[in-house]
Design a protein around this motif. Structure first.
Motif, PDB file in Angstrom:
ATOM      1  N   UNK A  33      77.312  65.557  68.668  1.00  0.00           N
ATOM      2  CA  UNK A  33      76.818  65.849  70.110  1.00  0.00           C
ATOM      3  C   UNK A  33      76.481  64.430  70.346  1.00  0.00           C
ATOM      4  N   UNK A  34      76.897  63.850  71.722  1.00  0.00           N
ATOM      5  CA  UNK A  34      76.016  62.777  72.167  1.00  0.00           C
ATOM      6  C   UNK A  34      76.345  61.776  71.494  1.00  0.00           C
ATOM      7  N   UNK A  35      77.992  61.754  71.682  1.00  0.00           N
ATOM      8  CA  UNK A  35      78.792  60.536  70.520  1.00  0.00           C
ATOM      9  C   UNK A  35      78.512  58.856  71.545  1.00  0.00           C
ATOM     10  N   UNK A  36      77.586  57.817  70.409  1.00  0.00           N
ATOM     11  CA  UNK A  36      77.151  56.856  71.683  1.00  0.00           C
ATOM     12  C   UNK A  36      78.234  55.881  71.102  1.00  0.00           C
ATOM     13  N   UNK A  37      78.025  54.782  71.800  1.00  0.00           N
ATOM     14  CA  UNK A  37      79.142  53.365  71.307  1.00  0.00           C
ATOM     15  C   UNK A  37      77.692  52.034  71.613  1.00  0.00           C
ATOM     16  N   UNK A  38      77.562  51.792  70.420  1.00  0.00           N
ATOM     17  CA  UNK A  38      76.427  50.306  70.599  1.00  0.00           C
ATOM     18  C   UNK A  38      76.812  49.469  70.075  1.00  0.00           C
ATOM     19  N   UNK A  39      75.662  48.160  69.743  1.00  0.00           N
ATOM     20  CA  UNK A  39      75.971  47.137  69.093  1.00  0.00           C
ATOM     21  C   UNK A  39      77.223  47.151  68.963  1.00  0.00           C
ATOM     22  N   UNK A  40      77.819  46.466  70.572  1.00  0.00           N
ATOM     23  CA  UNK A  40      79.376  46.044  71.022  1.00  0.00           C
ATOM     24  C   UNK A  40      79.533  44.498  70.173  1.00  0.00           C
ATOM     25  N   UNK A  41      79.964  43.846  69.380  1.00  0.00           N
ATOM     26  CA  UNK A  41      80.482  42.544  68.779  1.00  0.00           C
ATOM     27  C   UNK A  41      81.867  42.493  69.099  1.00  0.00           C
ATOM     28  N   UNK A  42      82.458  40.892  69.046  1.00  0.00           N
ATOM     29  CA  UNK A  42      83.641  40.992  68.890  1.00  0.00           C
ATOM     30  C   UNK A  42      84.303  41.200  67.655  1.00  0.00           C
ATOM     31  N   UNK A  43      83.467  41.624  66.279  1.00  0.00           N
ATOM     32  CA  UNK A  43      84.438  41.660  65.584  1.00  0.00           C
ATOM     33  C   UNK A  43      84.113  42.985  64.779  1.00  0.00           C
ATOM     34  N   UNK A  44      83.064  44.158  65.739  1.00  0.00           N
ATOM     35  CA  UNK A  44      82.572  44.854  65.072  1.00  0.00           C
ATOM     36  C   UNK A  44      81.666  46.158  66.018  1.00  0.00           C
ATOM     37  N   UNK A  45      82.089  46.982  66.011  1.00  0.00           N
ATOM     38  CA  UNK A  45      80.469  48.359  66.257  1.00  0.00           C
ATOM     39  C   UNK A  45      80.163  49.258  66.583  1.00  0.00           C
TER      40      UNK A  45
END
Length: 563
Positions: A33-45
């Motif tokens: 549950x509550x799947x979230x994408x964070x700390x989005x950068x150019x080569x990673x997240x």
């Protein structure tokens, strides 16, 4: 034995049967549950989620739905919260990712999602208004364009003229022949131009016929509305890719008369997401549309990334009716810690009305203006009856905005703006083609606040229209004073008298702005027994704004000049 006891035994037998017959039954009762994408950068997240299964967290991912790149997992075991970081990715690239939990006995899979890395683009965001702002609420930020339909139209044409490879357009209605001429020129110069317009009698799209343009035009969503107002320029370019969107149709009325906002964003990843949406409706990735595979309205699927890092800002993107946009707008309302301001054409969704009422009950300072107060199912009467500070628009022309501002007065919260083509209605949520951006940024929120306060004071005839919270000045925070200050006469021929209560011997700085936000003059006034005389120094009739400030307090006033 009584009936209830028999039912309990029967239920237990069913439960034991499921355990022994289907060992994975117990794990199926757990969910990711509550799947979230964070700390989005150019080569990673990072992806984080919650799950009560005590096991190792991991993801399988790839550039296609086959998840061909492989698996990334972590040995760290969490009881509830889990996260996995994906590394060695490419900038401005979309990845399919599916999370899982493994406990050595079974594997629990989550929902397949689509996620973007950060681009190498500049991330510049330009905010444009066509009917003026109130610069007294500026924190030092200035709109790219603050007034004038001609300025809006010229900016669209300028962006078209600068395109070198592709232009994709989804605009509800277009009656501006100058824009179509620019598109014809671009097409004739080798730029691929693709155009989607609304199909139906509610729009003339007169500029797209007689003569027919040199580029293909698809008329979409005949059953409902293709209601978007977006353009994508050079989507594949790192530094020349732009997305243009907002509430403004490409008509004389919307550009020059009605109240509208537009926003242009230089970001390759966002542009590519908009291209995905465009090509789903276009039915093709080629220069020509395909009527057989074209999808519009409720036929569309949720097939784009939703979270982007644009110039260090978190920007959310949603398309309707596939992406549950109303839920995201509702979440934005509930994120408020201090204030909500909104201008909306039509407002009929009950859950958004309930969210606004609940925020009001929790002490959030809300101010709203609504155009279509008598729409079927309108939230206006119910909200005002609940005490929500909502006014009916009284302009002679249409308030066509669809924006909300959250926590513009609380910079250390999460200030954000919701904007796009999506009215807060069931038609927008379930049938029409729409797009919505949620931009998390204090300066963007402040720009929209300047527009809102101008409309708020117009509707209130410039009487008691000061918002009850502070904004940050260009240098430091000052208190929005509630002490009485009288400015008279108002209207005036340009000469003003300012009377203050209990403010003797204080040096005052007064600034005068016109309705476009241009600073006309700034001066320090000498105290005269609590009364100050001042000449605005203007020769043109209109509304002018005064910022009157000491070291610790600020007053904001608007005056009408009649010459």
């Amino acid at each position: 034995m009584n009936l209830s006891k028999l039912k309990e035994q029967h239920t237990m037998k069913q439960f034991l049967f499921l355990i022994f017959a289907f060992p994975s039954f117990l794990i199926a009762q757990k969910e990711i549950l509550n799947l979230e994408q964070t700390e989005i950068e150019k080569q990673r997240f990072k992806l984080s989620w919650e799950c009560r299964l005590n096991g190792a967290a991991g993801v399988q991912y790839g550039l296609t739905r086959d998840l061909e790149i492989g698996i990334q997992s972590t040995r760290k075991k969490g009881v509830l919260k889990h996260e996995v970081q994906l590394n060695n990715l490419e900038a401005a690239t979309f990845y399919y990712v599916r999370p899982f939990m493994a406990n050595g006995v079974d594997t629990l899979w989550g929902t397949l999602g689509y996620y973007s890395t950060q681009s190498n683009s500049t991330g510049e965001i330009r905010v444009l208004f066509n009917q003026g702002i109130d610069p007294l609420y500026s924190n030092g930020s200035v709109p790219y364009i603050s007034t004038g339909g001609g300025n809006i139209e010229n900016e669209i044409i300028r962006m078209i003229n600068q395109a070198t490879t592709t232009i994709d357009i989804c605009v509800y209605n277009n009656t501006r022949s100058g824009i179509v001429t620019a598109l014809n020129n671009a097409s004739n110069n080798g730029v691929q131009v693709r155009y989607i317009a609304n199909s139906g009698s509610l729009t003339s799209n007169a500029a797209l016929s007689n003569p027919s343009p040199s580029f293909p035009v698809l008329y979409a969503n005949a059953a409902d509305l293709m209601h978007n107002k977006f353009m994508i320029v050079d989507a594949a370019s790192v530094n020349s890719s732009w997305v243009w969107t907002g509430s403004c149709n490409w008509t004389y009325t919307d550009m020059y008369t009605n109240y509208n906002n537009s926003i242009a964003i230089q970001d390759q990843a966002l542009a590519q997401a908009y291209v995905l949406e465009f090509e789903e409706m276009w039915g093709s990735s080629t220069a020509n549309f395909d009527l057989i595979t074209s999808k519009a309205g409720a036929q569309k699927t949720n097939n784009t990334p939703h979270t982007f890092n644009i110039g260090g800002r978190t920007v959310e993107s949603y398309f309707s009716p596939s992406d549950n946009t109303t839920d995201e707008i509702e979440t934005s309302f509930y994120s408020a810690n201090n204030d909500i301001e909104f201008c909306i054409l039509s407002y009929t969704r009950n859950e958004l009305g309930t969210a606004m009422r609940n925020e009001h009950s929790a002490g959030t300072l809300e101010h709203g203006i609504m155009e279509n107060i008598n729409d079927l199912g309108s939230e206006y009467a119910w909200l005002t009856g609940q005490g929500v500070n909502l006014l009916a628009d009284n302009h002679t022309t249409t308030l066509h905005h669809k924006y909300a501002i959250v926590d513009a007065g609380a910079i250390h919260s999460d200030p954000l703006v919701v904007t796009g083509s999506h009215n807060w209605t069931t038609a927008a949520e379930e049938r029409n083609d729409e797009n919505t951006l949620i931009i998390h940024d204090a300066d963007i929120a402040n720009l929209y606040l300047q527009e809102f306060t101008a409309r708020w004071c117009e509707v209130k005839n410039n009487i008691n229209c000061t918002l009850p919270f502070t904004v940050y000045s260009e240098v430091h925070r000052v208190e929005e004073s509630e002490e009485a200050v009288t400015v008279y006469p108002n209207p005036t021929n340009g000469l003003l008298t300012l009377d203050f209560q209990d403010l003797l011997g204080a040096a005052l700085t007064i600034k005068v702005y016109n309705s476009t936000g241009e600073l006309l003059q700034s001066r320090v006034l000498k105290e005269q027994n609590g009364t100050y005389s001042f000449d605005l120094g203007v020769d043109i009739s209109g509304i002018y704004f005064l910022s009157i400030q000491t070291e610790t307090k600020i007053w904001r006033k608007s005056v009408a000049v009649i010459r």
